[in-house]
Design a protein around this motif. Structure first.
Motif, PDB file in Angstrom:
ATOM      1  N   ASP A  95      -9.996   8.225  24.435  1.00  0.00           N
ATOM      2  CA  ASP A  95     -10.937   7.669  23.829  1.00  0.00           C
ATOM      3  C   ASP A  95     -10.607   7.459  22.079  1.00  0.00           C
ATOM      4  O   ASP A  95     -11.240   8.484  21.319  1.00  0.00           O
ATOM      5  CB  ASP A  95     -11.984   7.304  23.735  1.00  0.00           C
ATOM      6  CG  ASP A  95     -12.277   6.513  25.495  1.00  0.00           C
ATOM      7  OD1 ASP A  95     -11.616   6.885  25.644  1.00  0.00           O
ATOM      8  OD2 ASP A  95     -14.025   6.787  25.537  1.00  0.00           O
TER       9      ASP A  95
ATOM     10  N   ALA B 217     -23.394   3.457  13.695  1.00  0.00           N
ATOM     11  CA  ALA B 217     -22.752   3.609  14.705  1.00  0.00           C
ATOM     12  C   ALA B 217     -24.175   4.962  15.473  1.00  0.00           C
ATOM     13  O   ALA B 217     -24.101   5.008  16.306  1.00  0.00           O
ATOM     14  CB  ALA B 217     -21.953   3.982  15.239  1.00  0.00           C
TER      15      ALA B 217
ATOM     16  N   GLU C  70     -19.356   3.214  19.973  1.00  0.00           N
ATOM     17  CA  GLU C  70     -18.412   2.707  20.896  1.00  0.00           C
ATOM     18  C   GLU C  70     -16.863   2.809  20.458  1.00  0.00           C
ATOM     19  O   GLU C  70     -16.779   2.712  19.397  1.00  0.00           O
ATOM     20  CB  GLU C  70     -18.521   1.150  20.745  1.00  0.00           C
ATOM     21  CG  GLU C  70     -20.135   0.801  21.148  1.00  0.00           C
ATOM     22  CD  GLU C  70     -20.153   1.571  22.742  1.00  0.00           C
ATOM     23  OE1 GLU C  70     -19.495   1.296  23.509  1.00  0.00           O
ATOM     24  OE2 GLU C  70     -21.409   1.604  23.212  1.00  0.00           O
TER      25      GLU C  70
ATOM     26  N   THR D 250      -9.824   2.427  24.107  1.00  0.00           N
ATOM     27  CA  THR D 250      -9.834   3.922  25.381  1.00  0.00           C
ATOM     28  C   THR D 250      -8.949   4.131  26.238  1.00  0.00           C
ATOM     29  O   THR D 250      -7.842   3.085  26.319  1.00  0.00           O
ATOM     30  CB  THR D 250     -11.072   3.457  26.329  1.00  0.00           C
ATOM     31  OG1 THR D 250     -10.307   2.070  26.365  1.00  0.00           O
ATOM     32  CG2 THR D 250     -12.439   2.848  25.596  1.00  0.00           C
TER      33      THR D 250
END
Length: 220
Positions: A94, A107, A113, A117
């Motif tokens: 990821d 973040a 996030e 991915t």
């Protein structure tokens, strides 16, 4: 309990050696890593080392006519004790990106996030234990990776891999104070057992010298 203590001592000792080794070669090989402990079916303890960074350091973002920005995420996986390479793995990554410190710290509060991915991580042909996730770094900034999957330990066991780290210039976060009242700073993205580091990605123009047009005297 005795064998567990020995295993933990081995991990700490090897990690210290690896940290010193990576630190001493930071200029030539800007990568960090993680040591993973596991137990074989016969009860014996083993360690593997996963080294992660970018190929072709230092990294520079893509810019037309100047630089391709091609810097694959790179892994080296080996048996810690023997340094024998582990050439069979099933891995995904990821990918995380933050334009600047402000975005990264936001973040930290809201949760990390990934932008992509389950990107394939493949072996480098003819170089066992060496793995790439091919990519072109399009923008300068803070890049992070979370690699998961398994690596085959000489046909005896599939060892789980879970390595997570962000480039070393990402901001640290205060998590407390020491006995002298000085702040204790940690990197909230990285796995706690991560050591060393790889470089964040700069604008290729940042390395220009002189950076701006130099004015000369008329007599020059």
């Amino acid at each position: 309990m005795f064998s567990k203590n020995i295993s933990m001592f081995m991990i700490a000792s090897v990690a210290t050696v690896m940290l010193l080794s990576v630190a001493s070669s930071e200029q030539a090989f800007a990568h960090g890593g993680q040591i993973i402990s596991f137990t074989l079916p016969n009860g014996e303890h083993r360690l593997i080392t996963v080294i992660m960074g970018h190929n072709n350091e230092p990294t520079r973002a893509q810019e037309s006519g100047k630089w391709s920005g091609e810097h694959p995420m790179e892994l080296f996986i080996s048996d810690t004790r023997t340094e024998l390479n582990l050439g069979e793995a099933d891995l995904k990554v990821d990918k995380f990106y933050y334009k600047n410190d402000k975005q990264f710290l936001k973040a930290v509060e809201k949760g990390f996030e990934p932008l992509e991915t389950d990107v394939e991580v493949s072996g480098v042909h003819g170089d066992p234990g060496h793995y790439f996730a091919r990519q072109i770094l399009a923008q300068p900034g803070i890049y992070g990776y979370h690699v998961t999957g398994t690596v085959d330990y000489f046909g005896v066991k599939d060892v789980p891999v879970d390595v997570k780290a962000v480039c070393r210039d990402a901001p640290l976060v205060k998590v407390g104070e020491d006995e002298n009242g000085d702040p204790i700073m940690e990197q909230p993205f990285n796995n706690p057992s991560w050591f060393g580091g790889f470089g964040c990605t700069a604008d290729i123009d940042d390395s220009k010298f002189p950076g701006k047009k130099v004015k000369h005297d008329k007599d020059d």
